[in-house]
Design an enzyme around this catalytic site. Structure first.
Site, PDB file in Angstrom:
ATOM      1  N   HIS A 161      33.357  40.850  35.564  1.00 42.01           N
ATOM      2  CA  HIS A 161      33.738  40.813  36.643  1.00 42.01           C
ATOM      3  C   HIS A 161      33.647  38.944  37.736  1.00 42.01           C
ATOM      4  CE1 HIS A 161      34.164  44.969  37.434  1.00 42.01           C
ATOM      5  NE2 HIS A 161      33.081  45.117  37.222  1.00 42.01           N
ATOM      6  N   GLY A 205      25.007  48.766  40.138  1.00 43.40           N
ATOM      7  CA  GLY A 205      25.595  47.548  39.217  1.00 43.40           C
ATOM      8  C   GLY A 205      27.524  46.978  40.220  1.00 43.40           C
ATOM      9  N   HIS A 235      28.069  43.830  31.691  1.00 43.10           N
ATOM     10  CA  HIS A 235      29.547  44.341  32.859  1.00 43.10           C
ATOM     11  C   HIS A 235      30.361  43.868  33.777  1.00 43.10           C
ATOM     12  CE1 HIS A 235      31.779  47.842  34.620  1.00 43.10           C
ATOM     13  NE2 HIS A 235      31.745  47.195  36.138  1.00 43.10           N
ATOM     14  N   GLU A 236      28.890  43.161  34.713  1.00 41.01           N
ATOM     15  CA  GLU A 236      28.732  42.383  35.765  1.00 41.01           C
ATOM     16  C   GLU A 236      29.769  41.101  35.926  1.00 41.01           C
ATOM     17  OE1 GLU A 236      28.777  44.567  38.832  1.00 41.01           O
ATOM     18  OE2 GLU A 236      27.967  46.534  36.898  1.00 41.01           O
ATOM     19  N   GLN A 238      33.789  41.899  43.309  1.00 40.46           N
ATOM     20  CA  GLN A 238      34.539  43.603  43.689  1.00 40.46           C
ATOM     21  C   GLN A 238      34.015  43.441  44.962  1.00 40.46           C
ATOM     22  OE1 GLN A 238      31.276  44.876  40.790  1.00 40.46           O
ATOM     23  NE2 GLN A 238      33.099  46.673  41.078  1.00 40.46           N
ATOM     24  N   CYS A 294      33.259  52.124  36.392  1.00 41.56           N
ATOM     25  CA  CYS A 294      32.837  50.861  37.437  1.00 41.56           C
ATOM     26  C   CYS A 294      33.747  50.886  39.045  1.00 41.56           C
ATOM     27  CB  CYS A 294      33.996  49.542  36.415  1.00 41.56           C
ATOM     28  SG  CYS A 294      33.822  48.797  38.506  1.00 41.56           S
ATOM     29  N   LEU A 295      32.705  50.691  39.737  1.00 43.65           N
ATOM     30  CA  LEU A 295      32.886  51.025  40.996  1.00 43.65           C
ATOM     31  C   LEU A 295      34.185  50.834  41.814  1.00 43.65           C
ATOM     32  CD1 LEU A 295      29.384  50.152  43.239  1.00 43.65           C
ATOM     33  CD2 LEU A 295      30.270  52.433  42.704  1.00 43.65           C
TER      34      LEU A 295
END
Ligand code: NI
Length: 169
Positions: A138, A46, A134-135, A51, A92-93
């Site tokens: 962000h 995701g 999660h996304e 991000q 997480c990226l």
């Protein structure tokens, strides 16, 4: 398609609250294809626009095994979340190499626009439900490490700052 740069924690831009997409335009299709390429290249499941330093409410997700079921959620809103929660390990990226437990609703119902500007409702459970939550965090300027204790969070911060310095040498 262009690969985008993923902001890394503790970059303060990750705490920007995204604004709603007023109208789905051609530039959003471009953004989505760039975000998908960036996400697949980084082996993520995701990615939120936040991000990649675009502060609009848009996320891309692909939790399929073959990585061929991309999902785009624009202006996502959670309509319903199960009271039942589960503690699961997340990464997480924007927080490379760090995995820790976060408590999330196990199933949710979410409403969002697709790239055609159509409003759709999705029911999600398991990994997809976790990923959407999660996304969406962000988009509110929240990174998963903020659920951890201040002690753990500070350790992660220190580690990632050092990692970045080492890379820049
Ligand atoms: Ni993330």
């Amino acid at each position: 398609m262009t690969q985008l740069t993923i902001l890394r924690y503790p970059d303060p831009r990750l705490h920007t609250v995204a604004r709603p997409v007023a109208a789905v335009e051609a530039r959003h299709s471009q953004l989505v294809s760039d975000m998908l390429e960036t996400m697949y290249e980084a082996s993520g499941i995701g990615l939120a626009a936040t991000q990649v330093d675009v502060h609009e409410r848009l996320i891309v997700i692909d939790v399929s095994e073959k990585r061929d079921e991309p999902m785009v959620l624009i202006n996502p809103e959670i309509l319903w979340a199960s009271e039942e929660t589960r503690l699961g390990e997340e990464g997480c990226l924007s927080v490379p190499g760090i995995y820790d437990g976060v408590e999330r609703a196990i199933s949710i119902k979410v409403q969002a626009l697709n790239l055609d500007g159509q409003l759709q409702t999705h029911e999600a459970e398991g990994m997809l439900a976790v990923c959407i939550q999660h996304e969406m965090d962000h988009l509110s300027g929240k990174v998963f490490v903020e659920y951890l204790s201040p002690l753990k969070r500070n350790r992660i911060k220190t580690k990632l700052i050092k990692q970045k310095k080492d890379e820049e040498r």
